[in-house]
Design an enzyme around this catalytic site. Structure first.
Site, mmCIF file in Angstrom:
data_model
loop_
_atom_site.group_PDB
_atom_site.id
_atom_site.type_symbol
_atom_site.label_atom_id
_atom_site.label_comp_id
_atom_site.label_asym_id
_atom_site.label_seq_id
_atom_site.Cartn_x
_atom_site.Cartn_y
_atom_site.Cartn_z
ATOM 1 N N ASP A 77 0.805 -1.227 0.000
ATOM 2 C CA ASP A 77 0.000 0.000 0.000
ATOM 3 C C ASP A 77 0.836 1.275 0.000
ATOM 4 O O ASP A 77 0.364 2.330 -0.418
ATOM 5 C CB ASP A 77 -0.996 0.008 1.159
ATOM 6 C CG ASP A 77 -0.348 -0.146 2.523
ATOM 7 O OD1 ASP A 77 0.786 -0.646 2.601
ATOM 8 O OD2 ASP A 77 -0.989 0.232 3.517
ATOM 9 N N GLU A 92 9.684 -10.855 -2.197
ATOM 10 C CA GLU A 92 10.699 -9.810 -2.321
ATOM 11 C C GLU A 92 12.114 -10.360 -2.409
ATOM 12 O O GLU A 92 12.983 -9.757 -3.060
ATOM 13 C CB GLU A 92 10.597 -8.838 -1.142
ATOM 14 C CG GLU A 92 9.382 -7.939 -1.169
ATOM 15 C CD GLU A 92 8.137 -8.557 -0.542
ATOM 16 O OE1 GLU A 92 7.087 -7.888 -0.488
ATOM 17 O OE2 GLU A 92 8.225 -9.736 -0.108
ATOM 18 N N HIS A 135 0.432 0.087 10.468
ATOM 19 C CA HIS A 135 0.820 -1.282 10.141
ATOM 20 C C HIS A 135 2.205 -1.257 9.477
ATOM 21 O O HIS A 135 2.616 -0.266 8.889
ATOM 22 C CB HIS A 135 -0.211 -1.910 9.202
ATOM 23 C CG HIS A 135 -0.376 -1.181 7.900
ATOM 24 N ND1 HIS A 135 -0.977 0.044 7.797
ATOM 25 C CD2 HIS A 135 0.002 -1.505 6.643
ATOM 26 C CE1 HIS A 135 -0.981 0.444 6.554
ATOM 27 N NE2 HIS A 135 -0.394 -0.477 5.814
ATOM 28 N N HIS A 136 2.916 -2.324 9.572
ATOM 29 C CA HIS A 136 4.291 -2.480 9.081
ATOM 30 C C HIS A 136 5.322 -1.730 9.925
ATOM 31 O O HIS A 136 6.512 -1.741 9.583
ATOM 32 C CB HIS A 136 4.454 -2.043 7.608
ATOM 33 C CG HIS A 136 3.600 -2.802 6.640
ATOM 34 N ND1 HIS A 136 3.053 -4.036 6.910
ATOM 35 C CD2 HIS A 136 3.200 -2.501 5.368
ATOM 36 C CE1 HIS A 136 2.356 -4.453 5.864
ATOM 37 N NE2 HIS A 136 2.423 -3.539 4.920
ATOM 38 N N GLY A 175 27.103 -16.512 -1.768
ATOM 39 C CA GLY A 175 26.724 -17.915 -1.644
ATOM 40 C C GLY A 175 25.369 -18.170 -1.021
ATOM 41 O O GLY A 175 25.227 -19.058 -0.178
ATOM 42 N N ASP A 178 18.652 -29.635 -6.485
ATOM 43 C CA ASP A 178 17.289 -29.883 -6.022
ATOM 44 C C ASP A 178 17.001 -29.137 -4.721
ATOM 45 O O ASP A 178 15.923 -28.565 -4.538
ATOM 46 C CB ASP A 178 17.020 -31.382 -5.874
ATOM 47 C CG ASP A 178 18.100 -32.116 -5.077
ATOM 48 O OD1 ASP A 178 19.141 -31.501 -4.741
ATOM 49 O OD2 ASP A 178 17.909 -33.309 -4.784
ATOM 50 N N ASN A 195 20.337 -34.792 -6.634
ATOM 51 C CA ASN A 195 21.212 -35.706 -5.894
ATOM 52 C C ASN A 195 20.779 -35.829 -4.439
ATOM 53 O O ASN A 195 21.579 -36.060 -3.547
ATOM 54 C CB ASN A 195 22.682 -35.282 -6.006
ATOM 55 C CG ASN A 195 22.868 -33.803 -5.712
ATOM 56 O OD1 ASN A 195 21.995 -33.169 -5.135
ATOM 57 N ND2 ASN A 195 24.002 -33.263 -6.104
ATOM 58 N N GLY A 246 19.528 -33.825 -1.935
ATOM 59 C CA GLY A 246 19.880 -33.017 -0.775
ATOM 60 C C GLY A 246 20.970 -32.004 -1.022
ATOM 61 O O GLY A 246 21.310 -31.678 -2.156
ATOM 62 N N GLU A 302 26.955 -29.143 1.552
ATOM 63 C CA GLU A 302 26.930 -29.225 3.012
ATOM 64 C C GLU A 302 27.375 -30.611 3.485
ATOM 65 O O GLU A 302 28.072 -30.750 4.494
ATOM 66 C CB GLU A 302 25.524 -28.919 3.541
ATOM 67 C CG GLU A 302 24.854 -27.681 2.945
ATOM 68 C CD GLU A 302 25.568 -26.391 3.290
ATOM 69 O OE1 GLU A 302 26.608 -26.422 3.968
ATOM 70 O OE2 GLU A 302 25.104 -25.328 2.847
#
Length: 597
Positions: free
Chosen positions: A57, A80, A145-146, A444, A474, A501, A503, A507
């Site tokens: 708004d 966003e 608001h916000h 990253g 994925d 693969n 996952g 990591e």
């Protein structure tokens, strides 16, 4: 410096002075326009054709002006964060322009912050416009608001200051044009995000359009002549002493600060061997006979590592020595053998020279150093080529996948590689002439590539570039998959390779190889494009490839390669397989993190 370059720099400097003078003059009777219209006119002049973001708004009135603008298209995003990623991708591909995102006060701008921070980290020019409450409300501070409910209307501005090089808080129409011009100039010159608050009432205040007659420029100010001459003498002396044993190492800022042309002239006229850091990949055509490949410190192929680290002199252009861009800080290049050229400063061995920028310096340096070409050509350069391994199975391995894809790419393709497997896999893959690689090695942020692909595809269409090809894992795609719907709505036609693969592979290699927190739920990937907007299945096509033969047949299919519609390819790969460079980097990162003593 060439006569055309000199003329451009002088013209830019004259325009800067005209703008300063115009700010002091009485209005000349030029047409009165809304502040919002003035902003859009400036963006149009800068080549902005797409604006990303979401309605709220506090920006709806300005959005009326955007939607009615004849050349700037309101893209509209699913959230966003994705919009910020898209502005980042647009800013990377639409060189000499900027990415633009519009959000609403508080909730919208905070959602975009991660994407804006990434653009700051990686030096991408992005304008963040935040539609905010009226100037009267900002003074009286009602519990709107916000807001946070405590009257701190400047809280979000303080957040934005951490991730932008300049800010403009418009509250006076009399100074709005000057503030907007300064902000946009800083964005272009420094190649980093800037932040603009646009109150609901200010957007529709009338101001003179006089300043629009004077173009803005992102060309940096000229170097100080005496200091520049000293630097040139010193560099030439060191090159002479090296007797041709000089290598050039290209990095991110060659691309970000629009020094490709000057760099390619230096490389071609001197004959020095040239290499690139991961963030500098495609700064130069990789088919160039003196291009030797990618240098990532100790992660580099041994031959590349030896060639660079044994050189008597390294001419480093636009370096950004982050951990993943430098092999976890394993460059073995002594400062005494290094010259660094940056966007706004130069370092010769141990001496810094502020204000001596490479774009202005490079043409003069080329003129000085081209005499050393015959000495440079005595030193051979390893051939940068793709070697497809002979494997006795039909599993799609990382080692096989990336060199195989090198044959699929075409000149002028825009290639987007997601953080993780794709970022590392693409490094050893030669790309064709005038291809553009987008990666986010430094920041990253997982999922960045999907939103960035949207912005990149719109910019590529503007520039008449080739296909847009996205490589995303994925796990990464699950963060930002909604933006596939925007690609379909805007009739964009990227080829999307989803590396399935099971996952978060990067990591797993850093820590927790078999931990559940690195697992994800498998999606029906070939249904995504239909789900996200191609309801009748006519505007897209999806495939699953489980074997080398299936993938090879698809890559060889002329209809698939033509990219006549948006296409998604699920590439099924082993869970615990990864590119060579990722395995080495992950091992280094794991040791650095030192979870256990």
């Amino acid at each position: 410096m060439s006569s055309s370059t000199t003329h451009t720099a002088i013209h830019a400097e004259v325009n800067r002075l005209k703008l300063k003078l115009q700010a002091l003059e009485v209005e000349d009777g030029s047409e009165q326009i809304y502040v919002g219209q003035y902003l859009l006119a400036r963006l149009e002049q800068l080549g902005v054709t797409s604006m990303f973001g979401l309605p709220g708004d506090f920006n709806l009135g300005f959005l009326d002006l955007v939607e009615d603008h004849p050349t700037i298209d309101w893209v509209g995003n699913c959230n966003e964060l994705n919009a910020a990623y898209a502005a980042d991708g647009f800013g990377r591909v639409k060189e000499q322009s900027i990415g633009v995102i519009l959000t609403t006060f508080g909730v919208g701008e905070l959602s975009a912050t991660n994407g804006i921070a990434g653009a700051f980290s990686e030096m991408v020019p992005v304008l963040h416009i935040a539609g905010v409450p009226s100037t009267a409300q900002q003074k009286t501070k009602p519990m709107l608001h916000h807001t946070l409910g405590d009257g701190r209307y400047d809280a979000y501005m303080k957040v934005a200051e951490q991730f932008s090089v300049a800010q403009a808080y418009l509250n006076n129409p009399a100074t709005a044009a000057v503030e907007i011009d300064h902000l946009l100039t800083e964005c272009m010159t420094k190649a980093r995000p800037v932040y603009l608050t646009l109150p609901t009432d200010i957007a529709y205040d009338k101001i003179s359009s006089a300043r629009l007659k004077i173009p803005l420029s992102g060309i940096p100010p000229p170097n100080e002549p005496e200091a520049e001459a000293f630097v040139l003498d010193k560099i030439e002396q060191l090159v002479k002493e090296a007797d041709g044993n000089v290598v050039i190492l290209l990095d991110a800022c060659v691309v970000r600060h629009h020094a490709r042309k000057e760099t390619r002239e230096l490389v071609s006229k001197t004959g020095f061997p040239v290499y690139a850091a991961p963030m500098g990949k495609t700064a130069i055509n990789e088919s160039w006979e003196r291009f030797g490949g990618i240098y990532v410190g100790s992660i580099s192929h041994p031959e590349i590592k030896e060639k660079i680290e044994s050189a008597k002199l390294i001419l480093s252009l636009g370096s950004l020595k982050s951990d993943y861009n430098s092999g976890n800080f394993t460059y073995s290049i002594p400062t005494a053998r290094t010259i660094e050229l940056h966007s706004s400063w130069t370092k010769v061995q141990f001496s810094d020279f502020p204000g001596i920028g490479m774009k202005d310096l490079l043409p003069k340096l080329t003129s000085r150093l081209q005499a050393y070409q015959s000495a440079a050509l005595k030193y051979d350069v390893p051939l940068f080529h793709a070697s497809v391994p002979q494997e006795d199975n039909d599993i799609i391995s990382q080692a096989w996948f990336w060199p195989t894809l090198s044959k699929f790419f075409r000149p002028k393709d825009v290639i987007v590689a997601e953080t993780g497997t794709s970022n590392f896999g693409i490094l050893d893959t030669p790309l064709p002439d005038d291809a553009i690689l987008l990666n986010q090695v430094f920041w990253g942020s997982i999922g960045w590539s999907v939103g960035s692909c949207l912005g990149a595809a719109l910019a590529a269409r503007d520039r008449g570039l080739g296909r847009v090809v996205l490589f995303v894992g994925d796990g990464s795609l699950q963060l930002t998959a909604q933006e596939l719907s925007t690609m379909i709505r805007k009739d964009l036609k990227p080829i999307i390779f989803v590396l399935n693969n099971s996952g978060y592979t990067i990591e797993r290699y850093i820590h927790g190889e078999t931990r559940k927190y690195n697992d994800i739920t498998n999606w029906k990937w070939t249904s995504l494009l239909e789900t996200f907007g191609d309801l009748d299945g006519t505007r897209s096509k999806s495939y699953t490839t489980n074997t080398k033969e299936e993938l090879t047949n698809l890559l060889d299919d002329p209809e698939f390669a033509s990219a006549s519609k948006i296409q998604l390819v699920e590439v099924v790969m082993p869970m615990h397989d990864a590119p060579r460079a990722l395995k080495v980097q992950a091992a280094l990162s794991g040791k650095t993190n030192a979870y256990t003593k």
